[in-house]
Design a protein around this motif. Structure first.
Motif, PDB file in Angstrom:
ATOM      1  N   HIS A 125       9.849   4.906   2.384  1.00  0.00           N
ATOM      2  CA  HIS A 125       8.693   5.107   3.250  1.00  0.00           C
ATOM      3  C   HIS A 125       8.711   4.097   4.382  1.00  0.00           C
ATOM      4  O   HIS A 125       8.945   2.897   4.167  1.00  0.00           O
ATOM      5  CB  HIS A 125       7.385   4.962   2.473  1.00  0.00           C
ATOM      6  N   VAL A 126       8.456   4.569   5.614  1.00  0.00           N
ATOM      7  CA  VAL A 126       8.442   3.710   6.800  1.00  0.00           C
ATOM      8  C   VAL A 126       7.017   3.592   7.337  1.00  0.00           C
ATOM      9  O   VAL A 126       6.408   4.593   7.711  1.00  0.00           O
ATOM     10  CB  VAL A 126       9.366   4.264   7.904  1.00  0.00           C
ATOM     11  N   GLU A 170       0.816  -1.218   0.000  1.00  0.00           N
ATOM     12  CA  GLU A 170       0.000   0.000   0.000  1.00  0.00           C
ATOM     13  C   GLU A 170       0.850   1.269   0.000  1.00  0.00           C
ATOM     14  O   GLU A 170       0.401   2.325  -0.467  1.00  0.00           O
ATOM     15  CB  GLU A 170      -0.930  -0.004   1.211  1.00  0.00           C
ATOM     16  N   SER A 171       2.083   1.190   0.497  1.00  0.00           N
ATOM     17  CA  SER A 171       2.963   2.361   0.509  1.00  0.00           C
ATOM     18  C   SER A 171       3.179   2.915  -0.887  1.00  0.00           C
ATOM     19  O   SER A 171       3.390   4.129  -1.068  1.00  0.00           O
ATOM     20  CB  SER A 171       4.319   2.001   1.126  1.00  0.00           C
ATOM     21  N   PHE A 172       3.099   2.037  -1.884  1.00  0.00           N
ATOM     22  CA  PHE A 172       3.398   2.460  -3.257  1.00  0.00           C
ATOM     23  C   PHE A 172       2.205   3.117  -3.950  1.00  0.00           C
ATOM     24  O   PHE A 172       2.297   3.480  -5.130  1.00  0.00           O
ATOM     25  CB  PHE A 172       3.924   1.264  -4.054  1.00  0.00           C
ATOM     26  N   ASN A 173       1.115   3.293  -3.209  1.00  0.00           N
ATOM     27  CA  ASN A 173       0.025   4.123  -3.733  1.00  0.00           C
ATOM     28  C   ASN A 173       0.486   5.569  -3.865  1.00  0.00           C
ATOM     29  O   ASN A 173      -0.078   6.337  -4.638  1.00  0.00           O
ATOM     30  CB  ASN A 173      -1.197   4.035  -2.819  1.00  0.00           C
ATOM     31  N   ASP A 174       1.514   5.931  -3.088  1.00  0.00           N
ATOM     32  CA  ASP A 174       2.167   7.230  -3.230  1.00  0.00           C
ATOM     33  C   ASP A 174       3.214   7.093  -4.327  1.00  0.00           C
ATOM     34  O   ASP A 174       4.191   6.359  -4.182  1.00  0.00           O
ATOM     35  CB  ASP A 174       2.826   7.630  -1.901  1.00  0.00           C
ATOM     36  N   LYS A 175       3.015   7.779  -5.436  1.00  0.00           N
ATOM     37  CA  LYS A 175       3.897   7.620  -6.595  1.00  0.00           C
ATOM     38  C   LYS A 175       5.323   8.079  -6.326  1.00  0.00           C
ATOM     39  O   LYS A 175       6.255   7.767  -7.095  1.00  0.00           O
ATOM     40  CB  LYS A 175       3.340   8.364  -7.796  1.00  0.00           C
ATOM     41  N   ASN A 176       5.537   8.823  -5.231  1.00  0.00           N
ATOM     42  CA  ASN A 176       6.872   9.313  -4.921  1.00  0.00           C
ATOM     43  C   ASN A 176       7.721   8.287  -4.167  1.00  0.00           C
ATOM     44  O   ASN A 176       8.936   8.460  -4.041  1.00  0.00           O
ATOM     45  CB  ASN A 176       6.783  10.591  -4.074  1.00  0.00           C
ATOM     46  N   VAL A 177       7.101   7.237  -3.660  1.00  0.00           N
ATOM     47  CA  VAL A 177       7.814   6.248  -2.865  1.00  0.00           C
ATOM     48  C   VAL A 177       8.592   5.304  -3.770  1.00  0.00           C
ATOM     49  O   VAL A 177       8.032   4.716  -4.693  1.00  0.00           O
ATOM     50  CB  VAL A 177       6.843   5.454  -1.968  1.00  0.00           C
ATOM     51  N   ASP A 178       9.897   5.160  -3.494  1.00  0.00           N
ATOM     52  CA  ASP A 178      10.749   4.239  -4.239  1.00  0.00           C
ATOM     53  C   ASP A 178      10.905   2.899  -3.520  1.00  0.00           C
ATOM     54  O   ASP A 178      10.951   1.842  -4.151  1.00  0.00           O
ATOM     55  CB  ASP A 178      12.149   4.832  -4.418  1.00  0.00           C
ATOM     56  N   ILE A 179      11.003   2.965  -2.183  1.00  0.00           N
ATOM     57  CA  ILE A 179      11.274   1.796  -1.348  1.00  0.00           C
ATOM     58  C   ILE A 179      10.409   1.909  -0.103  1.00  0.00           C
ATOM     59  O   ILE A 179      10.166   3.026   0.395  1.00  0.00           O
ATOM     60  CB  ILE A 179      12.768   1.740  -0.952  1.00  0.00           C
ATOM     61  N   ALA A 180       9.933   0.791   0.419  1.00  0.00           N
ATOM     62  CA  ALA A 180       9.115   0.810   1.642  1.00  0.00           C
ATOM     63  C   ALA A 180       9.675  -0.200   2.635  1.00  0.00           C
ATOM     64  O   ALA A 180      10.219  -1.237   2.251  1.00  0.00           O
ATOM     65  CB  ALA A 180       7.659   0.474   1.318  1.00  0.00           C
ATOM     66  N   ARG A 213       8.464   9.460   5.775  1.00  0.00           N
ATOM     67  CA  ARG A 213       9.666   9.395   4.936  1.00  0.00           C
ATOM     68  C   ARG A 213      10.901   9.216   5.812  1.00  0.00           C
ATOM     69  O   ARG A 213      11.133   9.995   6.748  1.00  0.00           O
ATOM     70  CB  ARG A 213       9.812  10.636   4.069  1.00  0.00           C
ATOM     71  N   ALA A 214      11.694   8.195   5.518  1.00  0.00           N
ATOM     72  CA  ALA A 214      12.878   7.905   6.319  1.00  0.00           C
ATOM     73  C   ALA A 214      13.877   9.050   6.253  1.00  0.00           C
ATOM     74  O   ALA A 214      14.159   9.596   5.176  1.00  0.00           O
ATOM     75  CB  ALA A 214      13.533   6.620   5.847  1.00  0.00           C
ATOM     76  N   ILE A 215      14.409   9.417   7.438  1.00  0.00           N
ATOM     77  CA  ILE A 215      15.442  10.440   7.530  1.00  0.00           C
ATOM     78  C   ILE A 215      16.814   9.790   7.692  1.00  0.00           C
ATOM     79  O   ILE A 215      17.775  10.158   7.028  1.00  0.00           O
ATOM     80  CB  ILE A 215      15.170  11.379   8.720  1.00  0.00           C
TER      81      ILE A 215
END
Length: 249
Positions: A223-224, A116-126, A153-155
């Protein structure tokens, strides 16, 4: 989005040789993982570099692909497996989920969170994180910590305690802020998976021995998602004994 789950499984292990084939109440560990993953999608594959594991999985009717033995990381093994699977099947996948072959307690909800994290088109890795409640776990260098923005978003990932709570006794740190432990399960957008395996090791990665820092240093969006279930990986025969006694199966 079309998703695939790839489960890397190696026979060689310093602490537990052959653990993917270890018996858990009549079924091998690797097949326990395959069964749980199959509740999310029918596209589940085991990636192995060992003939014994290949034959075992194939004999049980599950999907399996052989990979090289010399990969420097699990991510590289997943990337090779994806390329072979897409060539063999004629199917192209958008999202790749990496579940370790020694995680028979994986929850389907966690896999679904990654997808589901990849519903955000900006996410490359979850990836996933769970709350840490003891100072021992926060200070343990084997427990990787992660900090992330309010939107997930991971820092940064670190083996050191992060954040550092200045001017407060360590015994009180958890009362002042939240600490999150990284759970090493990943989802990748397929295009991102292909490109991150071409990156050279980065300075922060070499310092901490954490490949996800290479991705952050190259501006990939990780994405975390958070979960209260850490899971229980099987790293040693003692871990297997606890699993057999857990009543989970």
């Amino acid at each position: 989005m079309k998703s695939i789950i790839i489960i890397p499984a190696r026979f060689a292990s310093t602490r537990f040789p052959g653990k993917p084939l270890a018996d858990i109440h009549g079924k091998s560990m690797i097949m326990r993982v395959v069964e749980r993953a199959s509740k999310v999608t029918k596209d589940v594959w085991v990636a192995t570099d060992d003939d014994r594991i290949y034959q075992h999985v194939d004999n049980l009717g599950a999907n399996v692909v052989m990979t090289r033995k010399d990969h420097p990381s699990g991510t590289d093994r997943i990337a090779e497996a994806l390329q072979k699977i897409e060539t063999q099947s004629g199917t192209t996948f958008d999202v790749v989920i990496n579940i370790q072959g020694d995680e028979p307690f994986i929850l389907t909800e966690q896999v679904e969170q990654l997808i589901e994290s990849f519903n955000d088109k900006n996410v490359d890795i979850a990836t996933l994180a769970n709350p840490l409640s003891s100072i021992d776990s926060i200070e343990d260098p084997n427990q990787v910590k992660v900090i992330f923005t309010p939107k997930g978003r991971a820092i940064y990932f670190s083996r050191s305690p992060i954040p550092f709570v200045r001017g407060v006794d360590k015994a009180e740190w958890t009362t002042k802020t939240s600490f999150w432990g990284h759970i090493g399960m990943y989802g990748y957008r397929a295009d991102a998976l292909r490109t991150i395996t071409q990156l050279a090791p980065s300075s922060l990665e070499l310092c901490e021995s954490l490949e996800q820092l290479r991705w952050l240093e190259n501006d990939y969006h990780i994405h975390v998602s958070t979960t209260n279930h850490k899971g229980m990986g099987i790293d040693t025969p003692e871990d297997l004994k606890r699993a057999l006694e857990s009543g989970e199966f």
